[in-house]
Write a protein that holds these residues in place. Sequence first.
Motif, short mmCIF file in Angstrom:
data_model
loop_
_atom_site.label_atom_id
_atom_site.label_comp_id
_atom_site.label_asym_id
_atom_site.label_seq_id
_atom_site.Cartn_x
_atom_site.Cartn_y
_atom_site.Cartn_z
N SER A 1 1.05 -1.40 0.10
CA SER A 1 -0.18 0.20 0.11
C SER A 1 0.73 1.19 -0.09
O SER A 1 2.18 1.39 0.65
N ALA A 2 0.40 2.13 -0.87
CA ALA A 2 1.51 4.03 -0.59
C ALA A 2 0.99 4.07 0.95
O ALA A 2 2.46 4.16 1.05
N LYS A 3 0.24 3.71 1.95
CA LYS A 3 0.61 4.47 2.71
C LYS A 3 1.95 3.76 3.72
O LYS A 3 2.71 3.84 4.43
N GLU B 1 7.35 19.58 -9.76
CA GLU B 1 8.23 19.69 -9.17
C GLU B 1 7.30 18.40 -7.82
O GLU B 1 8.46 17.52 -7.01
N GLU B 2 5.99 18.56 -7.97
CA GLU B 2 6.10 17.58 -7.28
C GLU B 2 6.28 15.51 -7.48
O GLU B 2 7.03 14.88 -6.16
N LEU B 3 6.41 15.48 -8.25
CA LEU B 3 6.68 14.58 -9.39
C LEU B 3 8.35 13.91 -8.98
O LEU B 3 8.48 13.00 -8.94
N ARG B 4 8.89 14.83 -9.65
CA ARG B 4 10.36 15.09 -9.15
C ARG B 4 10.95 14.64 -7.45
O ARG B 4 11.86 13.29 -7.28
N LYS B 5 10.00 14.93 -6.64
CA LYS B 5 10.25 15.02 -5.43
C LYS B 5 10.19 14.16 -4.65
O LYS B 5 11.07 12.66 -3.86
N THR B 6 8.78 13.44 -5.51
CA THR B 6 8.35 11.74 -5.05
C THR B 6 9.27 10.97 -5.75
O THR B 6 9.86 9.74 -4.62
N LEU B 7 9.46 11.48 -7.31
CA LEU B 7 10.69 10.17 -7.81
C LEU B 7 11.22 9.94 -6.93
O LEU B 7 12.35 8.70 -6.42
N ILE B 8 12.42 10.97 -5.80
CA ILE B 8 13.96 11.11 -5.33
C ILE B 8 13.18 10.38 -4.29
O ILE B 8 14.19 9.88 -3.51
N LEU B 9 11.85 10.51 -3.49
CA LEU B 9 12.38 10.30 -2.38
C LEU B 9 12.08 8.41 -2.62
O LEU B 9 12.59 7.94 -1.37
N VAL B 10 11.18 7.86 -3.64
CA VAL B 10 11.00 6.72 -3.31
C VAL B 10 12.62 5.38 -3.58
O VAL B 10 13.05 5.02 -3.33
N PHE B 11 13.17 6.50 -5.28
CA PHE B 11 14.07 6.45 -5.59
C PHE B 11 15.49 6.14 -3.92
O PHE B 11 16.07 4.74 -3.71
N SER B 12 15.48 7.44 -3.39
CA SER B 12 16.38 6.57 -2.64
C SER B 12 16.06 5.59 -1.30
O SER B 12 16.71 5.36 -0.56
N TYR B 13 14.85 6.13 -0.52
CA TYR B 13 14.59 4.79 0.12
C TYR B 13 14.66 3.08 -0.47
O TYR B 13 15.76 2.02 0.52
N LYS C 1 -8.63 7.05 6.22
CA LYS C 1 -8.43 6.28 4.31
C LYS C 1 -6.44 6.31 4.86
O LYS C 1 -5.70 5.66 3.71
N GLY C 2 -5.68 6.60 5.80
CA GLY C 2 -4.41 6.19 5.75
C GLY C 2 -3.93 7.46 5.22
O GLY C 2 -2.50 7.35 4.73
N THR C 3 -4.32 8.94 4.77
CA THR C 3 -3.64 9.60 3.11
C THR C 3 -3.51 11.07 4.00
O THR C 3 -3.24 11.72 3.37
N HIS D 1 -0.33 10.70 -0.92
CA HIS D 1 -0.82 11.41 -2.21
C HIS D 1 -0.27 10.68 -3.13
O HIS D 1 -0.44 10.83 -4.12
N ASN D 2 0.63 11.37 -3.18
CA ASN D 2 2.04 11.62 -4.31
C ASN D 2 2.64 10.39 -5.06
O ASN D 2 2.51 10.39 -5.91
N LEU D 3 2.38 9.65 -4.14
CA LEU D 3 2.22 7.68 -4.10
C LEU D 3 1.91 7.41 -5.73
O LEU D 3 2.03 6.54 -6.51
N THR D 4 0.47 7.99 -5.22
CA THR D 4 0.05 7.04 -6.48
C THR D 4 -0.91 8.34 -7.36
O THR D 4 -1.57 8.06 -8.42
N ASP D 5 -0.25 9.28 -7.08
CA ASP D 5 -1.57 10.48 -8.13
C ASP D 5 -1.24 10.58 -9.61
O ASP D 5 0.57 10.93 -9.52
#
Length: 374
Positions: free
Chosen positions: A233-235, A284-296, A250-252, A274-278
């Motif tokens: 899950s995204a949460k 900026e939102e998408l780039r930040k989210t991509l960096i966040l998930v890639f880093s993890y 909804k855990g969001t 929500h940025n994980l599924t939006d």
Amino acid sequence: MKSYTSQQEDKIWGLPIYPDMYETDYETISSFINTTFRSFGESLAAVINKKAGKVIDEPKKYIEETCKAANIDISEIASRNTFKNWFSAGMRPKKSESSRKSMFVLAFALGLSVEETEELFSKAYLDRAFNHRDYKELIYYYCINRGMPYSHAKRLIEMVNIDDSNPTDATVYTIMIKSDVDTISEDGELLKYIENHRHNLSLNNKRALELLETYKEKSYPFVESKDGMHDKSAKSLFEAITGQEVKGKKGTTTLKFKDRSLPDEIRINFPQVHNLTDKEQSYEELRKTLILVFSYWFWSNLAANNYEYIDKDNKLADAFDGYKDELNMVLLEANMPLLYLGNPYDWMFAYCTYTEDPLYTFQGIMDVVFGSEE
């Protein structure tokens, strides 16, 4: 003399590699982030100096002169007070359609090339230039690439008539749109291309969203739910990355920054669940989210493999270099700005990567900024 980016990277080596956010290390880190990064005005002045080939003592006056020479109304870039705030108060333009237009008009006024315009956006505005799926920005790209004036771009934009009904064009990647436009040499051909690709010019960030899904899937094996089972899950993924509990039915529920010591460049549009599924979010939102998930994924993968793919004698430096190289490959494929250590958000993740336990360091920072008392 080393470049600004190299200087920012060098400063990482002087910070704690075993940070303890519950003592004094967070104050050291946050103080660094808030005092050693260029403001928008300083970054813009650096772009202007590089273009002019000399130090411009009065950048605001220089912009006024270039606007006059290019027959551009300076008010299309900014008001008098806004200019003052850029160069004296250090204020950064908000991320918006109108601000993006101002940056493009500024690029025309300064006579920037495509590469210089991309630098203006990535190193000063801290966002991606040229959304080739936006017909207006596609026209800006076409005109800047051919040395055409802003007045010509405005005229072409006024001539566009897009009808989004009953699209028939097949979906293509953004890089293909850019490649197609590079071969166009006539205005009429460009306008015809825009008309024939109205479906593609209504889509955004297709490849970036695909890459986000790829790294989410790569990350899920490292996520465990409370019963010890893998949770997709995204949460749960967001909680595993940040170390923060996300509440709400909804855990969001959006996490609020209770400690505001980090700069706006980090706090504004910081990824939420929500940025994980939006599918509809800004660059900026998408780039930040991509960096966040890639880093993890990168940090978790290193830990799971006990750093076996890198030189043990230079573990931290090799992990840092590997992180930069691999993330830049992902961002390049996503048609987004590469990792830039003059951007506080990018720098924060790079710093965490250099510490002994990157995920622990990052979650320690998150504990401070999301968990502090009011």
